[in-house]
Write a protein that holds these residues in place. Structure first.
Motif, PDB file in Angstrom:
ATOM      1  N   GLY A  91      40.659  35.755  47.402  1.00 23.83           N
ATOM      2  CA  GLY A  91      41.901  35.003  46.572  1.00 23.83           C
ATOM      3  C   GLY A  91      42.288  35.491  45.281  1.00 23.83           C
ATOM      4  O   GLY A  91      43.137  34.938  44.494  1.00 23.83           O
ATOM      5  N   GLY A  92      41.421  36.524  44.606  1.00 19.08           N
ATOM      6  CA  GLY A  92      41.687  37.184  43.511  1.00 19.08           C
ATOM      7  C   GLY A  92      40.783  36.280  42.407  1.00 19.08           C
ATOM      8  O   GLY A  92      40.280  35.044  42.718  1.00 19.08           O
ATOM      9  N   ASP A  93      41.004  36.851  41.163  1.00 18.37           N
ATOM     10  CA  ASP A  93      40.009  36.022  40.193  1.00 18.37           C
ATOM     11  C   ASP A  93      40.823  35.084  39.442  1.00 18.37           C
ATOM     12  O   ASP A  93      39.954  33.982  39.549  1.00 18.37           O
ATOM     13  N   VAL A  94      41.918  34.857  39.638  1.00 16.49           N
ATOM     14  CA  VAL A  94      42.589  33.489  39.034  1.00 16.49           C
ATOM     15  C   VAL A  94      42.380  32.360  39.834  1.00 16.49           C
ATOM     16  O   VAL A  94      42.081  31.392  39.626  1.00 16.49           O
ATOM     17  N   LEU A  95      42.488  32.572  41.092  1.00 12.96           N
ATOM     18  CA  LEU A  95      42.335  31.693  42.298  1.00 12.96           C
ATOM     19  C   LEU A  95      40.997  31.209  42.270  1.00 12.96           C
ATOM     20  O   LEU A  95      40.462  29.924  42.629  1.00 12.96           O
TER      21      LEU A  95
END
Length: 357
Positions: A91-95
């Motif tokens: 989901g990526g770093d932000v998520l």
């Protein structure tokens, strides 16, 4: 459980979607469906159904509890299931940071609101004549509970991150690099163990112990000859005593049974990280799923335990009973709040509410 695992060694094997993880996902989906239905039914009943007949100071408590459990249901459970299916984080770093924050926020809010409800039940029975200020007092406690949960969960936004392992195509949402020393991470985890488990458990045990002691003392006084309530026809002390005793057992036992195994495993892991290699995989999965049972039990204890919610559930499942206008006899007792002239003979089945009336 927070984990700052180091990058994998040369002989490290990529994790797979094992049979134990598949069972965990299946069980989580079942709990998700039950928790979503029961908590949404509870929220709708209090907002638009027969639950509106509850006293004004009780409705925000029930709605906040259902809202916190719905956060657990729609954030923690789907996240856990999807994460086990994909194995690694996609989901990526932000998520990663956002969902880690929301997960802890939901768990903190659920535990804090249980404490607020316990404090309200204690005040309702120990100080029954102070019901006029209950609405404002509960609103202040709820604001404090939500704000404190938000504050305690906010470090997750900075501690977690999506980290790619060296030498392999594998990314995970972990706390790697956020703590210079292992003892600092252990201290952080122990702090949340205290706020999520120890403090709520002690607070609930203290409140309901005081309730039982108070009701038992009044019951003993009645047996000794002080029978004013019995002569007036509103002897609710024995009934309230028994109902409070049942609720106390259910609340405390449910909280302990659901969360104790999970946190014991966490404490073991925090101090002995190598324990993962010597304990069966299904134990780790099973204990986390078992902790989620508390989200399913809350609407049963605090919602369906009251006749109005059961009546709404029956009306939803059986429209014919709703069209006929029939209602349970116990539901009529709830309407005593709307008709004070009947309060002498008809009371709410909630023990604390009886004292407010």
């Amino acid at each position: 459980m927070n984990s700052s695992d180091t990058p994998p060694p040369a002989d490290w094997a990529t994790p797979t979607f094992t049979r134990a993880a598949q069972v965990r996902v299946g069980a989580t989906l079942v709990l998700f469906l039950f928790a979503a239905f029961s908590n949404l039914a509870l929220l709708v009943s209090v907002w638009r159904g027969r639950g509106r007949r509850l006293a004004s100071h009780l409705r925000p408590l029930i709605m906040s509890l259902a809202s916190a459990d719905l956060m657990m249901t729609f954030v923690v459970m789907p996240l856990d299931a999807a994460w086990n299916i994909t194995v690694q984080w996609t989901g990526g770093d932000v998520l990663c940071r956002l969902l880690s924050f929301l997960k802890l926020f939901a768990m903190q809010a659920s535990a804090s609101i249980l404490v607020v409800i316990s404090l309200d039940r204690q005040h309702a029975i120990l100080h029954p004549l102070d019901s006029l200020s209950a609405h404002h007092r509960n609103r202040r406690m709820l604001c404090l509970a939500w704000s404190l949960s938000l504050l305690l969960a906010s470090p997750q936004l900075f501690i977690f991150g999506a980290v790619k392992a060296d030498g392999v195509d594998f990314t995970q949402c972990v706390t790697y690099g956020s703590f210079p020393q292992h003892w600092q991470e252990t201290l952080y985890n122990m702090f949340h163990f205290v706020t999520l488990y120890v403090v709520p458990l002690l607070a609930m045990a203290c409140c309901y112990s005081r309730i039982l002691i108070h009701i038992n003392r009044q019951h003993q006084q009645n047996k000794a000859g002080e029978s004013y309530l019995r002569r007036s026809g509103t002897d609710m002390i024995p009934k309230a005593r028994m109902k409070t005793l049942k609720m106390t057992i259910i609340i405390v036992v449910t909280f302990i049974v659901c969360w104790t195994p999970y946190y014991l495993l966490g404490i073991w892991y925090w101090f002995q990280p190598r324990m993962l290699a010597i304990t069966p995989e299904y134990v780790h999965h099973g204990l986390f799923v078992f902790g989620n049972l508390n989200t399913c039990c809350d609407p049963i204890i605090y919602g369906f335990y009251t006749p109005s919610f059961r009546a709404d559930l029956v009306a939803c499942c059986c429209p014919a009973s709703k069209d006929s206008g029939a209602s349970p006899r116990s539901l009529d007792r709830l309407s005593a709040r709307q008709h004070p002239h009947r309060a002498g003979s008809e009371q709410d089945s909630d023990p604390a509410s009886a004292h407010h009336t």
